[in-house]
Design an enzyme around this catalytic site. Sequence first.
Site, PDB file in Angstrom:
ATOM      1  N   HIS A  65       0.834  -1.160   0.078  1.00  0.00           N
ATOM      2  CA  HIS A  65       0.022   0.056  -0.057  1.00  0.00           C
ATOM      3  C   HIS A  65       0.725   1.500   0.060  1.00  0.00           C
ATOM      4  O   HIS A  65       0.211   2.043  -0.151  1.00  0.00           O
ATOM      5  CB  HIS A  65      -1.009   0.131   1.099  1.00  0.00           C
ATOM      6  CG  HIS A  65      -0.568   0.451   2.404  1.00  0.00           C
ATOM      7  ND1 HIS A  65       0.041  -0.709   3.545  1.00  0.00           N
ATOM      8  CD2 HIS A  65      -0.408   1.386   2.900  1.00  0.00           C
ATOM      9  CE1 HIS A  65       0.362  -0.053   4.325  1.00  0.00           C
ATOM     10  NE2 HIS A  65       0.261   1.400   4.339  1.00  0.00           N
ATOM     11  N   ASP A 110      -0.035  -7.619   1.773  1.00  0.00           N
ATOM     12  CA  ASP A 110       0.459  -6.182   1.839  1.00  0.00           C
ATOM     13  C   ASP A 110       2.243  -6.214   1.725  1.00  0.00           C
ATOM     14  O   ASP A 110       2.872  -5.966   2.928  1.00  0.00           O
ATOM     15  CB  ASP A 110      -0.059  -5.553   3.009  1.00  0.00           C
ATOM     16  CG  ASP A 110       0.098  -4.088   2.869  1.00  0.00           C
ATOM     17  OD1 ASP A 110       0.458  -3.548   1.797  1.00  0.00           O
ATOM     18  OD2 ASP A 110      -0.232  -3.248   4.086  1.00  0.00           O
ATOM     19  N   SER A 204       3.797   3.020   8.012  1.00  0.00           N
ATOM     20  CA  SER A 204       3.479   2.077   7.286  1.00  0.00           C
ATOM     21  C   SER A 204       5.096   1.461   6.304  1.00  0.00           C
ATOM     22  O   SER A 204       5.803   2.307   5.934  1.00  0.00           O
ATOM     23  CB  SER A 204       2.686   2.359   6.237  1.00  0.00           C
ATOM     24  OG  SER A 204       1.390   2.441   6.939  1.00  0.00           O
TER      25      SER A 204
END
Length: 261
Positions: A65, A110, A204
């Site tokens: 992502h 992911d 992230s």
Amino acid sequence: MALIGVLANLLILCLSYARTAPDRIIGGLECNQNEHRSLVLLYNSGGFFCSGTLINHEWVLTAAHCNRENIQIKLGVHNIHVPNEDEQIRVPKEKVCCLGTMNCTQWNQDIMLIRLNSSVNYSTHIAPLSLPSNPPSVGSVCRVMGWGTITSPEVTYPEVPHCVNIQILHKELCEAAYPILLGNSNILCAGKLLGDKDSCKGDSGGPLICNGQIQGIVSWGGFPCAQILEPGVYTKVFDYIDWIQDIMAGNANVICPGDNF
């Protein structure tokens, strides 16, 4: 019902411990410069948006992502406003996600590999992190790091990366907090049951490090961050070892680990 009982007992134990445990900011404390040599900064014209992990001279591991246009990768960074002498900048030569570059998805699979446009020179502030030889066991104490916000829900982005120790938790705890995870085996659940330590917005793509190996990639979690019984969700790197090694070796027809998510 059994899971509810386990959660209740764990919460009671944690609350009793919390009476003497000091409060901690999200993201812990400033990392020592020597402990994040593999941590890289991903940014573009819009600014910093994710982290990643250098795993050899040519490849960076991050979250799917985190895929963006015009990514630049900065290595050897500590203070984002005070450059180190050995900082290096690279751009992607190739980006590989499980479902293809055009199909990177935020929740399922992911994980993304970025091949750099030129080889990285290891230095005082730049070195790779080892891939896992075994999966982490529940209860393992691991370290997560990044330039993400150190407050939540209000955001406060630090100039330097912060590090914090968290624990690998039973996957059922994350499934109880986030039912969408039911059936997904390729994740790690990590944090603190009391929610006083957590990764958060801006972390992230960064590493969850256990015993000197990258075991997880920061994926997602609840918001505000660091809430009771709302651990962080991390991509389980060990499940992707064959995929990672095949991609780096240039093998064709690479198959990504499947799940029922």
